[in-house]
Design a protein around this motif. Structure first.
Motif, PDB file in Angstrom:
ATOM      1  N   ASP A  13       4.126  -5.974   1.307  1.00  0.00           N
ATOM      2  CA  ASP A  13       3.258  -5.067   1.820  1.00  0.00           C
ATOM      3  C   ASP A  13       3.365  -3.727   0.890  1.00  0.00           C
ATOM      4  O   ASP A  13       2.298  -3.168   0.478  1.00  0.00           O
ATOM      5  CB  ASP A  13       3.597  -4.446   3.296  1.00  0.00           C
ATOM      6  CG  ASP A  13       3.480  -5.507   4.344  1.00  0.00           C
ATOM      7  OD1 ASP A  13       2.558  -6.138   4.269  1.00  0.00           O
ATOM      8  OD2 ASP A  13       3.735  -5.311   5.273  1.00  0.00           O
ATOM      9  N   GLN A  14       4.391  -3.443   0.312  1.00  0.00           N
ATOM     10  CA  GLN A  14       4.677  -2.438  -0.920  1.00  0.00           C
ATOM     11  C   GLN A  14       3.915  -2.720  -1.821  1.00  0.00           C
ATOM     12  O   GLN A  14       3.357  -1.920  -2.649  1.00  0.00           O
ATOM     13  CB  GLN A  14       6.434  -2.063  -1.184  1.00  0.00           C
ATOM     14  CG  GLN A  14       6.783  -1.316   0.114  1.00  0.00           C
ATOM     15  CD  GLN A  14       8.307  -0.953  -0.475  1.00  0.00           C
ATOM     16  OE1 GLN A  14       8.915  -1.696  -1.215  1.00  0.00           O
ATOM     17  NE2 GLN A  14       8.848   0.253   0.044  1.00  0.00           N
ATOM     18  N   ASP A  17       0.362  -2.196  -1.434  1.00  0.00           N
ATOM     19  CA  ASP A  17      -0.267  -0.806  -1.234  1.00  0.00           C
ATOM     20  C   ASP A  17      -0.197  -0.137  -2.835  1.00  0.00           C
ATOM     21  O   ASP A  17      -0.891   0.514  -3.042  1.00  0.00           O
ATOM     22  CB  ASP A  17       1.023  -0.106  -0.385  1.00  0.00           C
ATOM     23  CG  ASP A  17       0.521  -0.315   1.260  1.00  0.00           C
ATOM     24  OD1 ASP A  17      -0.323  -0.602   1.567  1.00  0.00           O
ATOM     25  OD2 ASP A  17       1.683  -0.130   1.708  1.00  0.00           O
ATOM     26  N   ARG A  20      -3.461  -1.269  -4.251  1.00  0.00           N
ATOM     27  CA  ARG A  20      -4.595  -0.754  -3.471  1.00  0.00           C
ATOM     28  C   ARG A  20      -4.521   0.745  -4.181  1.00  0.00           C
ATOM     29  O   ARG A  20      -5.720   1.177  -4.347  1.00  0.00           O
ATOM     30  CB  ARG A  20      -4.482  -0.789  -2.078  1.00  0.00           C
ATOM     31  CG  ARG A  20      -5.480  -0.348  -1.170  1.00  0.00           C
ATOM     32  CD  ARG A  20      -5.328  -0.594   0.263  1.00  0.00           C
ATOM     33  NE  ARG A  20      -5.251  -1.928   0.709  1.00  0.00           N
ATOM     34  CZ  ARG A  20      -3.881  -2.206   1.081  1.00  0.00           C
ATOM     35  NH1 ARG A  20      -2.888  -1.389   1.018  1.00  0.00           N
ATOM     36  NH2 ARG A  20      -3.767  -3.542   1.479  1.00  0.00           N
ATOM     37  N   ASP A  21      -3.363   1.373  -4.230  1.00  0.00           N
ATOM     38  CA  ASP A  21      -3.517   2.735  -4.651  1.00  0.00           C
ATOM     39  C   ASP A  21      -3.987   2.781  -6.184  1.00  0.00           C
ATOM     40  O   ASP A  21      -4.614   3.736  -6.513  1.00  0.00           O
ATOM     41  CB  ASP A  21      -2.038   3.464  -4.504  1.00  0.00           C
ATOM     42  CG  ASP A  21      -1.520   3.666  -3.172  1.00  0.00           C
ATOM     43  OD1 ASP A  21      -2.456   3.571  -2.165  1.00  0.00           O
ATOM     44  OD2 ASP A  21      -0.385   3.898  -3.116  1.00  0.00           O
ATOM     45  N   ASN A  78       5.730   2.101  -5.682  1.00  0.00           N
ATOM     46  CA  ASN A  78       5.551   2.453  -4.359  1.00  0.00           C
ATOM     47  C   ASN A  78       6.686   2.693  -3.648  1.00  0.00           C
ATOM     48  O   ASN A  78       7.384   1.928  -3.236  1.00  0.00           O
ATOM     49  CB  ASN A  78       4.478   1.444  -3.643  1.00  0.00           C
ATOM     50  CG  ASN A  78       4.123   1.922  -2.458  1.00  0.00           C
ATOM     51  OD1 ASN A  78       4.428   2.952  -1.977  1.00  0.00           O
ATOM     52  ND2 ASN A  78       3.034   1.470  -1.782  1.00  0.00           N
TER      53      ASN A  78
END
Length: 88
Positions: A13-14, A17, A20-21, A78
């Motif tokens: 998940d990190q 993210d 995505r960022d 992240n």
């Protein structure tokens, strides 16, 4: 495999993210609108091929390369939900 207080899949998940960022940051940096015929910085002519290839371009290639070199790098790590981020 998660350890401690994290759930399974938390690391992925990190990573997701972070990716995505980075994509969102890159999309926001893309030029928009009509391309200029002359560079905003040095007033040099911007070639038609560059204007067609990159709609909304505002800088000549030389000035764009200089701006890219000056742009600070992003760590790409992240820290959302990380214990380290809570300590700082």
């Amino acid at each position: 495999m998660a350890g401690g207080w994290t759930r399974d899949g938390a690391v992925q998940d990190q990573i997701d993210d972070t990716v995505r960022d980075a994509l969102n940051r890159a999309r926001r940096a893309l030029p928009q609108g009509a391309s200029l015929e002359r560079c905003e910085e040095c007033a040099a002519a911007i070639p038609e091929a560059r204007r067609k290839a990159l709609p909304g371009v505002r800088l000549c290639l030389t000035c764009q390369e200089e701006r890219d070199a000056q742009t600070t790098g992003f760590s790409g790590y992240n820290r959302r939900g990380s214990k380290d981020s809570q300590l700082r």
